[in-house]
Design a protein around this motif. Structure first.
Motif, PDB file in Angstrom:
ATOM      1  N   ILE A  26       0.842  -1.196   0.000  1.00  0.00           N
ATOM      2  CA  ILE A  26       0.000   0.000   0.000  1.00  0.00           C
ATOM      3  C   ILE A  26       0.878   1.247   0.000  1.00  0.00           C
ATOM      4  O   ILE A  26       0.631   2.192  -0.761  1.00  0.00           O
ATOM      5  N   VAL A  27       1.926   1.260   0.826  1.00  0.00           N
ATOM      6  CA  VAL A  27       2.837   2.410   0.881  1.00  0.00           C
ATOM      7  C   VAL A  27       3.500   2.635  -0.476  1.00  0.00           C
ATOM      8  O   VAL A  27       3.573   3.765  -0.967  1.00  0.00           O
ATOM      9  N   VAL A  28       3.978   1.559  -1.087  1.00  0.00           N
ATOM     10  CA  VAL A  28       4.644   1.682  -2.388  1.00  0.00           C
ATOM     11  C   VAL A  28       3.680   2.232  -3.433  1.00  0.00           C
ATOM     12  O   VAL A  28       4.026   3.124  -4.216  1.00  0.00           O
ATOM     13  N   ASN A  29       2.461   1.725  -3.443  1.00  0.00           N
ATOM     14  CA  ASN A  29       1.479   2.208  -4.418  1.00  0.00           C
ATOM     15  C   ASN A  29       1.063   3.655  -4.132  1.00  0.00           C
ATOM     16  O   ASN A  29       0.794   4.413  -5.067  1.00  0.00           O
ATOM     17  N   GLU A  30       1.029   4.048  -2.864  1.00  0.00           N
ATOM     18  CA  GLU A  30       0.732   5.442  -2.531  1.00  0.00           C
ATOM     19  C   GLU A  30       1.869   6.352  -2.980  1.00  0.00           C
ATOM     20  O   GLU A  30       1.633   7.457  -3.437  1.00  0.00           O
ATOM     21  N   ARG A  31       3.109   5.891  -2.837  1.00  0.00           N
ATOM     22  CA  ARG A  31       4.250   6.698  -3.256  1.00  0.00           C
ATOM     23  C   ARG A  31       4.162   6.992  -4.754  1.00  0.00           C
ATOM     24  O   ARG A  31       4.513   8.081  -5.202  1.00  0.00           O
ATOM     25  N   LEU A  32       3.680   6.047  -5.537  1.00  0.00           N
ATOM     26  CA  LEU A  32       3.557   6.249  -6.979  1.00  0.00           C
ATOM     27  C   LEU A  32       2.616   7.399  -7.324  1.00  0.00           C
ATOM     28  O   LEU A  32       2.772   8.045  -8.356  1.00  0.00           O
ATOM     29  N   ARG A  33       1.655   7.674  -6.458  1.00  0.00           N
ATOM     30  CA  ARG A  33       0.712   8.763  -6.704  1.00  0.00           C
ATOM     31  C   ARG A  33       1.396  10.124  -6.660  1.00  0.00           C
ATOM     32  O   ARG A  33       0.894  11.089  -7.218  1.00  0.00           O
ATOM     33  N   PHE A  34       2.548  10.203  -5.986  1.00  0.00           N
ATOM     34  CA  PHE A  34       3.275  11.469  -5.895  1.00  0.00           C
ATOM     35  C   PHE A  34       4.031  11.804  -7.173  1.00  0.00           C
ATOM     36  O   PHE A  34       4.451  12.921  -7.361  1.00  0.00           O
ATOM     37  N   GLY A  35       4.239  10.799  -8.015  1.00  0.00           N
ATOM     38  CA  GLY A  35       5.065  11.022  -9.199  1.00  0.00           C
ATOM     39  C   GLY A  35       6.496  11.265  -8.755  1.00  0.00           C
ATOM     40  O   GLY A  35       7.028  10.527  -7.952  1.00  0.00           O
ATOM     41  N   LYS A  36       7.109  12.328  -9.248  1.00  0.00           N
ATOM     42  CA  LYS A  36       8.462  12.688  -8.835  1.00  0.00           C
ATOM     43  C   LYS A  36       8.371  13.408  -7.496  1.00  0.00           C
ATOM     44  O   LYS A  36       8.236  14.624  -7.431  1.00  0.00           O
ATOM     45  N   ALA A  37       8.433  12.650  -6.443  1.00  0.00           N
ATOM     46  CA  ALA A  37       8.297  13.232  -5.109  1.00  0.00           C
ATOM     47  C   ALA A  37       9.609  13.865  -4.666  1.00  0.00           C
ATOM     48  O   ALA A  37      10.687  13.417  -5.067  1.00  0.00           O
ATOM     49  N   PRO A  38       9.531  14.881  -3.823  1.00  0.00           N
ATOM     50  CA  PRO A  38      10.765  15.406  -3.236  1.00  0.00           C
ATOM     51  C   PRO A  38      11.472  14.311  -2.437  1.00  0.00           C
ATOM     52  O   PRO A  38      10.840  13.364  -1.949  1.00  0.00           O
ATOM     53  N   TYR A  39      12.765  14.458  -2.295  1.00  0.00           N
ATOM     54  CA  TYR A  39      13.561  13.451  -1.600  1.00  0.00           C
ATOM     55  C   TYR A  39      13.021  13.177  -0.199  1.00  0.00           C
ATOM     56  O   TYR A  39      12.966  12.026   0.232  1.00  0.00           O
ATOM     57  N   ALA A  40      12.603  14.205   0.530  1.00  0.00           N
ATOM     58  CA  ALA A  40      12.116  14.030   1.901  1.00  0.00           C
ATOM     59  C   ALA A  40      10.895  13.098   1.938  1.00  0.00           C
ATOM     60  O   ALA A  40      10.773  12.262   2.828  1.00  0.00           O
ATOM     61  N   VAL A  41      10.010  13.240   0.973  1.00  0.00           N
ATOM     62  CA  VAL A  41       8.829  12.374   0.903  1.00  0.00           C
ATOM     63  C   VAL A  41       9.258  10.946   0.590  1.00  0.00           C
ATOM     64  O   VAL A  41       8.804   9.987   1.220  1.00  0.00           O
ATOM     65  N   ASP A  42      10.142  10.798  -0.379  1.00  0.00           N
ATOM     66  CA  ASP A  42      10.638   9.478  -0.748  1.00  0.00           C
ATOM     67  C   ASP A  42      11.337   8.820   0.445  1.00  0.00           C
ATOM     68  O   ASP A  42      11.149   7.632   0.709  1.00  0.00           O
ATOM     69  N   ARG A  43      12.140   9.581   1.155  1.00  0.00           N
ATOM     70  CA  ARG A  43      12.860   9.069   2.325  1.00  0.00           C
ATOM     71  C   ARG A  43      11.881   8.618   3.404  1.00  0.00           C
ATOM     72  O   ARG A  43      12.081   7.596   4.063  1.00  0.00           O
ATOM     73  N   TYR A  44      10.812   9.391   3.596  1.00  0.00           N
ATOM     74  CA  TYR A  44       9.797   9.038   4.587  1.00  0.00           C
ATOM     75  C   TYR A  44       9.160   7.687   4.250  1.00  0.00           C
ATOM     76  O   TYR A  44       9.054   6.811   5.107  1.00  0.00           O
ATOM     77  N   PHE A  45       8.737   7.518   3.000  1.00  0.00           N
ATOM     78  CA  PHE A  45       8.143   6.248   2.585  1.00  0.00           C
ATOM     79  C   PHE A  45       9.154   5.112   2.730  1.00  0.00           C
ATOM     80  O   PHE A  45       8.815   4.006   3.162  1.00  0.00           O
ATOM     81  N   GLU A  46      10.378   5.363   2.358  1.00  0.00           N
ATOM     82  CA  GLU A  46      11.417   4.329   2.440  1.00  0.00           C
ATOM     83  C   GLU A  46      11.659   3.920   3.889  1.00  0.00           C
ATOM     84  O   GLU A  46      11.846   2.736   4.181  1.00  0.00           O
ATOM     85  N   ASN A  47      11.638   4.877   4.805  1.00  0.00           N
ATOM     86  CA  ASN A  47      11.820   4.553   6.225  1.00  0.00           C
ATOM     87  C   ASN A  47      10.682   3.694   6.758  1.00  0.00           C
ATOM     88  O   ASN A  47      10.897   2.805   7.579  1.00  0.00           O
ATOM     89  N   LEU A  48       9.456   3.970   6.300  1.00  0.00           N
ATOM     90  CA  LEU A  48       8.318   3.139   6.702  1.00  0.00           C
ATOM     91  C   LEU A  48       8.533   1.687   6.287  1.00  0.00           C
ATOM     92  O   LEU A  48       8.311   0.756   7.064  1.00  0.00           O
ATOM     93  N   ILE A  49       8.962   1.508   5.055  1.00  0.00           N
ATOM     94  CA  ILE A  49       9.170   0.159   4.531  1.00  0.00           C
ATOM     95  C   ILE A  49      10.339  -0.520   5.238  1.00  0.00           C
ATOM     96  O   ILE A  49      10.249  -1.668   5.674  1.00  0.00           O
ATOM     97  N   LYS A  50      11.432   0.196   5.380  1.00  0.00           N
ATOM     98  CA  LYS A  50      12.657  -0.367   5.955  1.00  0.00           C
ATOM     99  C   LYS A  50      12.459  -0.836   7.393  1.00  0.00           C
ATOM    100  O   LYS A  50      12.917  -1.912   7.774  1.00  0.00           O
ATOM    101  N   THR A  51      11.768  -0.042   8.193  1.00  0.00           N
ATOM    102  CA  THR A  51      11.627  -0.389   9.604  1.00  0.00           C
ATOM    103  C   THR A  51      10.652  -1.538   9.844  1.00  0.00           C
ATOM    104  O   THR A  51      10.678  -2.146  10.918  1.00  0.00           O
ATOM    105  N   ASN A  52       9.810  -1.847   8.867  1.00  0.00           N
ATOM    106  CA  ASN A  52       8.898  -2.976   9.032  1.00  0.00           C
ATOM    107  C   ASN A  52       9.625  -4.317   9.063  1.00  0.00           C
ATOM    108  O   ASN A  52       9.108  -5.286   9.619  1.00  0.00           O
ATOM    109  N   ALA A  53      10.798  -4.391   8.484  1.00  0.00           N
ATOM    110  CA  ALA A  53      11.518  -5.671   8.417  1.00  0.00           C
ATOM    111  C   ALA A  53      11.837  -6.212   9.806  1.00  0.00           C
ATOM    112  O   ALA A  53      11.594  -7.391  10.093  1.00  0.00           O
ATOM    113  N   MET A  54      12.373  -5.367  10.692  1.00  0.00           N
ATOM    114  CA  MET A  54      12.733  -5.855  12.019  1.00  0.00           C
ATOM    115  C   MET A  54      11.499  -6.296  12.789  1.00  0.00           C
ATOM    116  O   MET A  54      11.512  -7.318  13.474  1.00  0.00           O
ATOM    117  N   ARG A  55      10.425  -5.527  12.647  1.00  0.00           N
ATOM    118  CA  ARG A  55       9.178  -5.933  13.303  1.00  0.00           C
ATOM    119  C   ARG A  55       8.739  -7.301  12.792  1.00  0.00           C
ATOM    120  O   ARG A  55       8.298  -8.155  13.551  1.00  0.00           O
TER     121      ARG A  55
END
Length: 193
Positions: A26-55
């Motif tokens: 869902i996060v990945v598909n939502e990120r696609l809606r931004f198109g060329k997102a600013p780096y901060a937005v991309d980093r935010y989405f990436e952090n959401l995905i990355k931190t789920n692995a340890m959980r």
């Protein structure tokens, strides 16, 4: 409430919490809606995905331990893992999920992170974006498979206690595959729909 019932509840709850593949898609598909997102937005989405692995590693370990306890508490032998086809299938699927998560966390994610550390501006340069694309696509595809495996684990978990008709089981596995494919391909703003 008996210890067995408490462990069963924790086991089922843990599998519910293993829904990270669904929410990562869902996060990945939502990120696609931004198109060329600013780096901060991309980093935010990436952090959401990355931190789920340890959980997810913790939830997988909890599912394994509580599953073993559900065998041992009533006095069964661990050999039932190999003689009961449902438990064997669940064990194999959990192992596959752990292997896939390990590959994403230790193989794909470090490559994505290495590319993102090269970004020095508000936008991700096109050359880095091109290099990110295949890694993110591979991670997304694996999340789709993981989602299917988690739904199948839930289906098999129910069948440890009550066996379903094989035709119904096959139909539910097919529906799980179709749902996983849909979540992989599209944004699902209304849940099932």
């Amino acid at each position: 409430m008996s210890a067995y019932d408490a462990v069963k509840f924790l086991h089922i709850l843990t599998v519910v919490f293993m829904a990270a593949p669904l929410y990562n898609l869902i996060v990945v598909n939502e990120r696609l809606r931004f198109g060329k997102a600013p780096y901060a937005v991309d980093r935010y989405f990436e952090n959401l995905i990355k931190t789920n692995a340890m959980r997810c590693f913790v939830f997988q370990a909890t599912a394994f331990v509580t599953g073993i306890l559900l065998i041992l508490l009533p006095g069964e032998s661990l050999s039932v893992l190999f003689t009961n086809r449902i438990l064997l299938a669940k064990s194999i699927l959990l192992l596959v999920l752990t292997i896939l998560l390990s590959y994403v966390h230790f193989g794909i994610q470090p490559r994505i992170e290495a590319l993102l550390t090269q970004v020095q501006s508000e936008q991700i340069p096109p050359v880095i974006a091109e290099q990110l694309l295949p890694w993110r696509a591979r991670r997304k595809k694996l999340a789709g498979f993981c989602l299917f495996f988690v739904v199948t684990l839930v289906l098999l978990g129910l069948q440890v206690f009550v066996r379903f008709d094989p035709l119904l089981t096959g139909l539910l596995i097919l529906l799980a595959a179709l749902f996983s494919w849909r979540v992989y391909k599209t944004n699902i703003p209304y849940g099932w729909f």
